[in-house]
Design an enzyme around this catalytic site. Structure first.
Site, short mmCIF file in Angstrom:
data_model
loop_
_atom_site.label_atom_id
_atom_site.label_comp_id
_atom_site.label_asym_id
_atom_site.label_seq_id
_atom_site.Cartn_x
_atom_site.Cartn_y
_atom_site.Cartn_z
N ASP A 1 0.84 -1.21 0.00
CA ASP A 1 0.00 0.00 0.00
C ASP A 1 0.87 1.25 0.00
O ASP A 1 2.05 1.21 0.34
CB ASP A 1 -0.97 0.01 1.19
CG ASP A 1 -0.34 -0.44 2.50
OD1 ASP A 1 0.90 -0.41 2.61
OD2 ASP A 1 -1.10 -0.80 3.41
N HIS B 1 -8.53 -3.89 8.77
CA HIS B 1 -7.96 -3.81 7.41
C HIS B 1 -6.74 -4.72 7.29
O HIS B 1 -6.05 -5.02 8.27
CB HIS B 1 -7.64 -2.36 7.00
CG HIS B 1 -6.52 -1.68 7.70
ND1 HIS B 1 -6.54 -0.32 8.00
CD2 HIS B 1 -5.32 -2.12 8.14
CE1 HIS B 1 -5.40 0.00 8.59
NE2 HIS B 1 -4.65 -1.07 8.70
N GLU C 1 -9.76 -1.25 3.55
CA GLU C 1 -10.55 -0.75 4.66
C GLU C 1 -11.92 -1.44 4.72
O GLU C 1 -12.34 -2.09 3.76
CB GLU C 1 -10.76 0.76 4.46
CG GLU C 1 -9.48 1.57 4.58
CD GLU C 1 -9.06 1.86 6.00
OE1 GLU C 1 -8.93 0.90 6.80
OE2 GLU C 1 -8.87 3.03 6.33
#
Ligand code: PGA
Length: 253
Positions: free
Chosen positions: A73, A144, A149
Site C-alpha cells: 500500500d 484492514h 478498509e
C-alpha cells in the site's frame, strides 16, 4: 466454500516468538525458492520479523537478492522519497538492510496520473510473475489488511480508496503527527492477496484481541476485511501471540 475454516492458527507466547516464527516461515520459503515473490506489511508488528531476517542476511544465511518484493500500500500522490511514504519506510526498514535488488522492489504507482491504469499494470506485473508466493500481513485495528478498509470486497483488486478516520488517526500517531496523512491510498486488493500461495497474518498484543476474534470467528464480511482471508483455507496461517489470541473462543496451540 468448503474448507474455508481450515486455516492454521499458531498461538505463541509473545511478540518475540511471533517474530521468530514469521521470520522462519519467510526464510524457509526463500531458501526453497530464491526467486520468491514476497509481500510484507508496514507498521509496528513486522519490526521484530524484519530484525530477525536482516540478521540472517548479515550472517550470510539468507539471500533476498533474487526475490521480488511487492509493496502492499501507499498514499495517493506520495512518492517513495517523500517523508510519509510507506514504500520509503519499507525500503529503510527492510528492503535495503535485507539487501533486496532495488530493481526487484515494486512500488505501487501512487503518483500515476491515471491510477486505474497504474493499478492494472501492477496487477499485470504480479500476474506475469505467477502472483505472490508469500504474503505476510498485519492486522489493522479496524480489520484492514494492507489498506483494504472496511467495505472492501472479497474479490477487490489493486485500487485507490478513501481511508477511514480511524486509519488516518492510527497512521498519524505512528508518524507522531510529523507528516501529513493523505485521505486516499492505493492498496493491493483482497482478491489479489487471497491468490497468494501462502498468506501469513501476524498479530500481537491485547489491543488486537477483539479484532482478531472478529476476523476469525464472526461471519466473513466486508465490515472486517481480514475475515475474507479465511477463504484461502489451508493457504492461510495466522501467527498470534497469547495476548492477541486471548479472546478466541477455541485457541488452538
Ligand atoms: P500495526 O499496524 O502493525 O502498527 O499495528 C497494522 C496495520 O494497520 O496493518
Amino acid at each position: 466454500m468448503s474448507g474455508y475454516q481450515d486455516y492454521a492458527l499458531e498461538v505463541v507466547d509473545d511478540a518475540a516468538a511471533m517474530s521468530r516464527r514469521a521470520a522462519a516461515i519467510v526464510a524457509d520459503q526463500v531458501v526453497a525458492d530464491p526467486e520468491t515473490v514476497l509481500a510484507v506489511p508496514t507498521g509496528n508488528t513486522p519490526l521484530g520479523m524484519f530484525a530477525d531476517l536482516i540478521g540472517r542476511v548479515e550472517a550470510g544465511a539468507l539471500d533476498f537478492g533474487r526475490c521480488r518484493l511487492f509493496c502492499l500500500d501507499e498514499y495517493v500522490g506520495v512518492a517513495p522519497d517523500d517523508p510519509n511514504s510507506l514504500t520509503g519506510w519499507l525500503s529503510d526498514a527492510f528492503a535495503r538492510p535485507a539487501r533486496f535488488d532495488p530493481a526487484r522492489v515494486h512500488a505501487l504507482p501512487s503518483t500515476d496520473s491515471d491510477p486505474i491504469a497504474g493499478a492494472a499494470r501492477y496487477e499485470d506485473r504480479l500476474a506475469a510473475l505467477g502472483g505472490l508466493d508469500l504474503a505476510v500481513l498485519g492486522l489493522g485495528g479496524n480489520g484492514h489488511v494492507a489498506y483494504n478498509e472496511p467495505g472492501s470486497a472479497a474479490d477487490s483488486r489493486t485500487r485507490v480508496l478513501t481511508l477511514t478516520p480511524a486509519s488516518i488517526r492510527q497512521a498519524a500517531a505512528y508518524w507522531q503527527g510529523a507528516v501529513p496523512i493523505p485521505d486516499q491510498a492505493m492498496t493491493i486488493g483482497i482478491g489479489t492477496l487471497r491468490e497468494a500461495k501462502h498468506i501469513v497474518l501476524i498479530v500481537s498484543g491485547l489491543g488486537k484481541a477483539e479484532i482478531l476474534r472478529r476476523s476469525l470467528e464472526d461471519p466473513m464480511t466486508d465490515v472486517v476485511p481480514a475475515s475474507w482471508l479465511r477463504l484461502a483455507g489451508p493457504r492461510l496461517t495466522v501467527v498470534a501471540d497469547r495476548a492477541a489470541a486471548s479472546e478466541l473462543s477455541q485457541p488452538r496451540a
